[in-house]
Design a protein around this motif. Structure first.
Motif, short mmCIF file in Angstrom:
data_model
loop_
_atom_site.label_atom_id
_atom_site.label_comp_id
_atom_site.label_asym_id
_atom_site.label_seq_id
_atom_site.Cartn_x
_atom_site.Cartn_y
_atom_site.Cartn_z
N GLU A 1 2.20 4.06 -3.69
CA GLU A 1 1.93 5.50 -3.65
C GLU A 1 2.81 6.25 -4.63
OE1 GLU A 1 2.38 6.77 0.36
OE2 GLU A 1 0.52 5.81 1.07
N SER A 2 4.01 5.74 -4.91
CA SER A 2 4.88 6.43 -5.87
C SER A 2 5.59 5.49 -6.85
CB SER A 2 5.92 7.28 -5.13
OG SER A 2 6.76 6.48 -4.32
N GLN B 1 -4.24 -0.01 -5.03
CA GLN B 1 -4.37 1.40 -5.35
C GLN B 1 -5.76 1.91 -5.00
OE1 GLN B 1 -3.14 1.25 -9.55
NE2 GLN B 1 -1.21 2.23 -8.99
N SER C 1 8.13 5.07 0.08
CA SER C 1 7.89 3.99 -0.88
C SER C 1 9.13 3.13 -1.08
CB SER C 1 7.41 4.55 -2.22
OG SER C 1 6.12 5.11 -2.11
N SER D 1 0.83 -1.20 0.00
CA SER D 1 0.00 0.00 0.00
C SER D 1 0.86 1.26 0.00
CB SER D 1 -0.93 -0.01 1.21
OG SER D 1 -1.79 1.10 1.20
#
Length: 318
Positions: free
Chosen positions: A34-35, A93, A215, A30
């Protein structure tokens, strides 16, 4: 492996290790997506883990032996890593990490169905059937319950995670039936290396932003803790308890996933989760032990699993 159908003490230790090692990845994934793009997560996770294990696989001769069985190892890698890692990255996502962990908890049900289709009537023993059904009911409580009170779940993402559960249920049978004589270290290392190499060009095309430090840290944790170390423990668990019972730890993974999601990512901890937790654990217990209060003693010595000592001197589970 214990032919009488119960877990040995060593089996329970490995079971507990896997419940933790594969309960935390949902949190890491998770944060990583994010990136990072999902293919970049797969490539980074598998290649870093492969590079960590490669020196030990070469030194022990395990990689050389594994190369003779590369088609089946590639099949295992696609089923256990290539497909699931990508699908989980895409699903998370939009899905909470805890809910993702819960949906993956259907793995033992699919494993039992696969074993039954292959002629294994042992899965029809009343205690095991009841355990599987109770565990699945616990998952249903936690997943369906919120919808009864106005919650919403992305059905496409949920379907992706259920497909992951089917793939995870299939992979242990490939190991048990086609790769049983191949050193586990060689199988894991070669599979990770092949999957990482396949995904590397896709990652290069799909990664469009500079990753954050959070990340990057999550990706490193995925590679070291939830991939390199976890797969060694997973193979040891398969050899100890068999391919049908090995995935039973996925009934406990949601407990870890949801608690971490709530504590670290502030995901909601609802009444449905609190009701479903004990149901899931009870189902896992009966499916794995038939309701015994003590772990069964092994009457046949477990298949040897080669010891691997990583940098720092620690020895992974198994």
């Amino acid at each position: 492996m214990n032919p009488s159908g119960g877990f040995t003490r060593r089996g329970w230790l490995l079971f507990g290790a896997m419940a933790l090692l594969w309960g935390v990845p949902y949190l890491f994934i998770s944060v990583a997506v994010e990136s990072f793009s999902p293919p970049a997560v797969v490539a980074g996770r598998t290649l870093i883990a492969a590079l960590l294990l490669l020196p030990f696989a070469i030194r022990s001769g395990a990689l050389r032996k594994a190369l003779r069985h590369w088609p089946w190892i590639l099949a295992f890698g696609l089923v256990e890593m290539g497909g699931p890692f990508l699908l989980l990255g895409h699903a998370e996502q939009t899905l909470p990490s805890g809910l993702t962990g819960l949906l993956v908890a259907t793995v033992p049900l699919f494993a039992a169905l696969i074993a039954l289709s292959g002629g294994d009537r042992g899965v029809l023993k009343p205690a095991r059937v009841i355990g599987l059904l109770v565990g699945f009911a616990g998952v249903a409580i936690v997943v369906v319950g919120p919808g009864l009170t106005g919650g919403e779940v992305n059905l496409l993402a949920a379907g992706e995670v259920l497909l992951v559960a089917v793939l995870y249920a299939t992979a242990p049978f490939i190991v048990a039936r086609k790769l049983g004589d191949v050193p586990s270290l060689g199988t894991i290392t070669l599979a990770l290396l092949m999957i990482g190499t396949l995904y590397l060009p896709i990652a290069a095309v799909t990664q469009h932003r500079m990753p954050t430090l959070e990340s990057v840290g999550a990706l490193l944790a995925l590679a070291v803790i939830s991939t390199a170390i976890a797969f060694l423990a997973f193979f040891a668990l398969i050899r100890e308890v068999g391919p049908v019972r090995a995935p039973l730890f996925t009934y406990v993974n949601p407990v870890v996933a949801i608690l971490l999601g709530a504590l670290v990512l502030t995901e909601p901890l609802t009444v449905w989760l609190l009701i479903g937790f004990p149901v899931i654990i009870a189902g896992c217990w009966f499916a794995g032990t038939g309701g015994r209060l003590r772990p069964a003693r092994a009457t046949v010595p477990p298949a040897p699993v080669e010891a691997v000592t990583p940098p720092g001197g620690a020895t992974p589970a198994g």
